[in-house]
Design a protein around this motif. Structure first.
Motif, PDB file in Angstrom:
ATOM      1  N   UNK A 277       0.825  -1.207   0.000  1.00 27.98           N
ATOM      2  CA  UNK A 277       0.000   0.000   0.000  1.00 27.98           C
ATOM      3  C   UNK A 277       0.860   1.259   0.000  1.00 27.98           C
ATOM      4  N   UNK A 278       1.799   1.343   0.929  1.00 26.36           N
ATOM      5  CA  UNK A 278       2.614   2.563   1.024  1.00 26.36           C
ATOM      6  C   UNK A 278       3.557   2.674  -0.175  1.00 26.36           C
ATOM      7  N   UNK A 279       4.083   1.538  -0.633  1.00 29.08           N
ATOM      8  CA  UNK A 279       4.949   1.568  -1.815  1.00 29.08           C
ATOM      9  C   UNK A 279       4.180   2.018  -3.045  1.00 29.08           C
ATOM     10  N   UNK A 280       2.950   1.526  -3.187  1.00 25.84           N
ATOM     11  CA  UNK A 280       2.091   1.904  -4.303  1.00 25.84           C
ATOM     12  C   UNK A 280       1.768   3.393  -4.268  1.00 25.84           C
ATOM     13  N   UNK A 281       1.456   3.884  -3.086  1.00 28.23           N
ATOM     14  CA  UNK A 281       1.069   5.284  -2.929  1.00 28.23           C
ATOM     15  C   UNK A 281       2.231   6.229  -3.232  1.00 28.23           C
ATOM     16  N   UNK A 282       3.392   5.951  -2.631  1.00 25.80           N
ATOM     17  CA  UNK A 282       4.540   6.849  -2.783  1.00 25.80           C
ATOM     18  C   UNK A 282       5.087   6.808  -4.205  1.00 25.80           C
ATOM     19  N   UNK A 283       5.206   5.598  -4.786  1.00 23.15           N
ATOM     20  CA  UNK A 283       5.733   5.493  -6.146  1.00 23.15           C
ATOM     21  C   UNK A 283       4.804   6.167  -7.149  1.00 23.15           C
ATOM     22  N   UNK A 284       3.475   6.073  -6.917  1.00 20.79           N
ATOM     23  CA  UNK A 284       2.512   6.742  -7.785  1.00 20.79           C
ATOM     24  C   UNK A 284       2.643   8.250  -7.720  1.00 20.79           C
ATOM     25  N   UNK A 285       2.862   8.788  -6.518  1.00 21.08           N
ATOM     26  CA  UNK A 285       3.031  10.232  -6.359  1.00 21.08           C
ATOM     27  C   UNK A 285       4.332  10.714  -7.000  1.00 21.08           C
ATOM     28  N   UNK A 286       5.420   9.931  -6.836  1.00 19.74           N
ATOM     29  CA  UNK A 286       6.693  10.285  -7.471  1.00 19.74           C
ATOM     30  C   UNK A 286       6.541  10.284  -8.991  1.00 19.74           C
ATOM     31  N   UNK A 287       5.847   9.262  -9.522  1.00 22.92           N
ATOM     32  CA  UNK A 287       5.628   9.179 -10.960  1.00 22.92           C
ATOM     33  C   UNK A 287       4.801  10.347 -11.476  1.00 22.92           C
ATOM     34  N   UNK A 288       3.771  10.733 -10.725  1.00 21.71           N
ATOM     35  CA  UNK A 288       2.930  11.881 -11.102  1.00 21.71           C
ATOM     36  C   UNK A 288       3.752  13.156 -11.153  1.00 21.71           C
ATOM     37  N   UNK A 289       4.680  13.287 -10.209  1.00 29.88           N
ATOM     38  CA  UNK A 289       5.508  14.487 -10.123  1.00 29.88           C
ATOM     39  C   UNK A 289       6.477  14.589 -11.297  1.00 29.88           C
ATOM     40  N   UNK A 290       7.012  13.454 -11.751  1.00 29.61           N
ATOM     41  CA  UNK A 290       8.096  13.478 -12.733  1.00 29.61           C
ATOM     42  C   UNK A 290       7.638  13.378 -14.187  1.00 29.61           C
ATOM     43  N   UNK A 291       6.414  12.878 -14.444  1.00 25.89           N
ATOM     44  CA  UNK A 291       5.964  12.627 -15.819  1.00 25.89           C
ATOM     45  C   UNK A 291       4.809  13.544 -16.211  1.00 25.89           C
ATOM     46  N   UNK A 292       4.710  13.830 -17.538  1.00 30.24           N
ATOM     47  CA  UNK A 292       3.531  14.552 -18.025  1.00 30.24           C
ATOM     48  C   UNK A 292       2.331  13.605 -17.996  1.00 30.24           C
ATOM     49  N   UNK A 293       1.127  14.172 -17.921  1.00 29.85           N
ATOM     50  CA  UNK A 293      -0.089  13.368 -17.731  1.00 29.85           C
ATOM     51  C   UNK A 293      -0.324  12.330 -18.839  1.00 29.85           C
ATOM     52  N   UNK A 294      -0.137  12.673 -20.142  1.00 27.12           N
ATOM     53  CA  UNK A 294      -0.348  11.644 -21.174  1.00 27.12           C
ATOM     54  C   UNK A 294       0.543  10.421 -20.991  1.00 27.12           C
ATOM     55  N   UNK A 295       1.842  10.634 -20.733  1.00 23.79           N
ATOM     56  CA  UNK A 295       2.754   9.490 -20.555  1.00 23.79           C
ATOM     57  C   UNK A 295       2.460   8.752 -19.251  1.00 23.79           C
ATOM     58  N   UNK A 296       2.080   9.491 -18.213  1.00 21.50           N
ATOM     59  CA  UNK A 296       1.739   8.858 -16.938  1.00 21.50           C
ATOM     60  C   UNK A 296       0.585   7.871 -17.119  1.00 21.50           C
ATOM     61  N   UNK A 297      -0.483   8.318 -17.806  1.00 21.39           N
ATOM     62  CA  UNK A 297      -1.653   7.460 -17.949  1.00 21.39           C
ATOM     63  C   UNK A 297      -1.398   6.287 -18.883  1.00 21.39           C
ATOM     64  N   UNK A 298      -0.599   6.501 -19.945  1.00 22.36           N
ATOM     65  CA  UNK A 298      -0.296   5.407 -20.873  1.00 22.36           C
ATOM     66  C   UNK A 298       0.575   4.345 -20.200  1.00 22.36           C
ATOM     67  N   UNK A 299       1.597   4.791 -19.467  1.00 19.03           N
ATOM     68  CA  UNK A 299       2.473   3.824 -18.784  1.00 19.03           C
ATOM     69  C   UNK A 299       1.735   3.088 -17.668  1.00 19.03           C
ATOM     70  N   UNK A 300       0.690   3.715 -17.118  1.00 15.46           N
ATOM     71  CA  UNK A 300      -0.108   3.039 -16.085  1.00 15.46           C
ATOM     72  C   UNK A 300      -0.837   1.820 -16.640  1.00 15.46           C
ATOM     73  N   UNK A 301      -0.978   1.724 -17.969  1.00 16.57           N
ATOM     74  CA  UNK A 301      -1.656   0.575 -18.561  1.00 16.57           C
ATOM     75  C   UNK A 301      -0.849  -0.716 -18.403  1.00 16.57           C
ATOM     76  N   UNK A 302       0.445  -0.585 -18.082  1.00  9.49           N
ATOM     77  CA  UNK A 302       1.231  -1.776 -17.781  1.00  9.49           C
ATOM     78  C   UNK A 302       0.689  -2.491 -16.552  1.00  9.49           C
ATOM     79  N   UNK A 303      -0.024  -1.749 -15.689  1.00 10.20           N
ATOM     80  CA  UNK A 303      -0.575  -2.367 -14.474  1.00 10.20           C
ATOM     81  C   UNK A 303      -1.580  -3.459 -14.824  1.00 10.20           C
TER      82      UNK A 303
END
Length: 339
Positions: free
Chosen positions: A112-138
């Protein structure tokens, strides 16, 4: 004599039966109410998921808040306060703390905490289009974990659409002029942890030891202390507290909204899954991501357009639409077979 008695019984029974169509009217009313609740739960999840992505992006990128860990701590604290208050008021219920709770929860708090923190770091570092596309790997990783942990199998058509989503993501990433290696690492880690957390969450919910509110509450309660200690040790806590923007009322409102929405999002996921299914929840998530992708292109401010990247994004989006259609029709077919 017996024949006459049977005849009178049938006449009495027929007299007491409701008029034809009366029960179907009640059934129709019940079905309408059920469909409304399903749509409301799905819409609640879609709106919550969209809002938290946009608000987190605003807090971490537009306002340049330096500590995504502090945002994560705020979301854990909001979950603890809301659920504890709800239990005191009798609105929600979950078991009291005892020594067996950590054993029943493991390994969910870590995921849970790893998922939350890594998601926030990813949101901070990536633009929204790439963030949402790369999230499809989930979705791919979820298939892997459900196959390993829950022994679930998937049709060839579903596998092909997931491959199409990933193929489009690779094309988009190959021409991402705003490429950020750390952002990519964090979002891929987030995908793995999301998939593992979802599979283990299903196991824990099926066991019914703690219930959905207990899982949410103890996830946050167990992990908030080590997360605060880690943030203090690394200096993240001090950096967040010394941020210059705390005097900006609009920033404070968005920061508090981000904290509260962390809980609202988790609650909306469970509601959507309860009234619909986990499958419907994933479909709503896919549709929401499409909206976020195009809005991020137009208004995000950090998306750099190239044709290769744009084509890759749209291949991945097309794959997610086909995936949603196939999984939805398969669910409807399986329901008809069960009936």
């Amino acid at each position: 004599m017996m024949a006459e008695l049977h005849k009178r019984r049938h006449e009495f029974r027929d007299r007491n039966l409701p008029p034809e169509g009366a029960s179907s009217g009640r059934d129709t009313s019940g079905d309408t109410s059920s469909v409304f609740l399903k749509l409301l739960a799905a819409a609640f999840y879609g709106v919550s998921s969209f809002i938290i992505v946009v608000v987190n992006k605003s807090v971490l990128t537009s306002y340049r808040f330096p500590s995504s860990t502090c945002v994560g701590i705020g979301q854990m604290l909001a979950t603890i306060v809301v659920l504890r208050t709800g239990k005191m008021l009798g609105i929600v219920s979950f078991p009291d703390m005892d020594l067996s709770i950590p054993r029943k929860m493991f390994p969910l708090p870590l995921l849970f905490v790893g998922n939350q923190i890594s998601g926030l770091f990813g949101t901070q570092r990536l633009n929204l289009p790439m963030f949402t596309v790369l999230r499809r790997f989930s979705i791919f990783f979820t298939m892997v974990f459900e196959g390993l942990l829950l022994k679930k199998s998937f049709s060839t058509s579903v596998k092909i659409t997931v491959f199409t989503m990933i193929f489009g993501a690779f094309i988009a990433a190959s021409a991402d002029l705003a490429f950020d290696f750390e952002g990519y690492i964090f979002i891929m880690l987030n995908n793995v942890l999301t998939a593992a957390s979802g599979a283990y969450m299903k196991q824990k919910l099926d066991s019914k030891d703690l219930g959905k509110y207990g899982l949410l509450y103890y996830n946050s309660l167990i992990m908030i202390f080590p997360t605060v200690a880690h943030a203090h040790y690394t200096g993240d806590l001090q950096t967040g507290l010394q941020y210059d923007g705390w005097s900006d009322q609009l920033f404070v409102v968005q920061f508090v909204l981000s904290c509260v929405m962390g809980f609202v999002l988790m609650y909306s996921i469970m509601l959507c899954t309860q009234y619909n299914s986990a499958l419907t929840t994933s479909i709503v998530g896919c549709i929401k991501n499409i909206l976020v992708t195009y809005i991020g292109m137009m208004f995000g401010g950090d998306y750099i357009f190239t044709w290769t990247n744009f084509i890759g994004l749209n291949i991945s989006i097309a794959g997610s639409l086909v995936y949603s259609y196939i999984t939805f029709t398969q669910e409807q077919t399986s329901k008809k077979i069960k009936k």
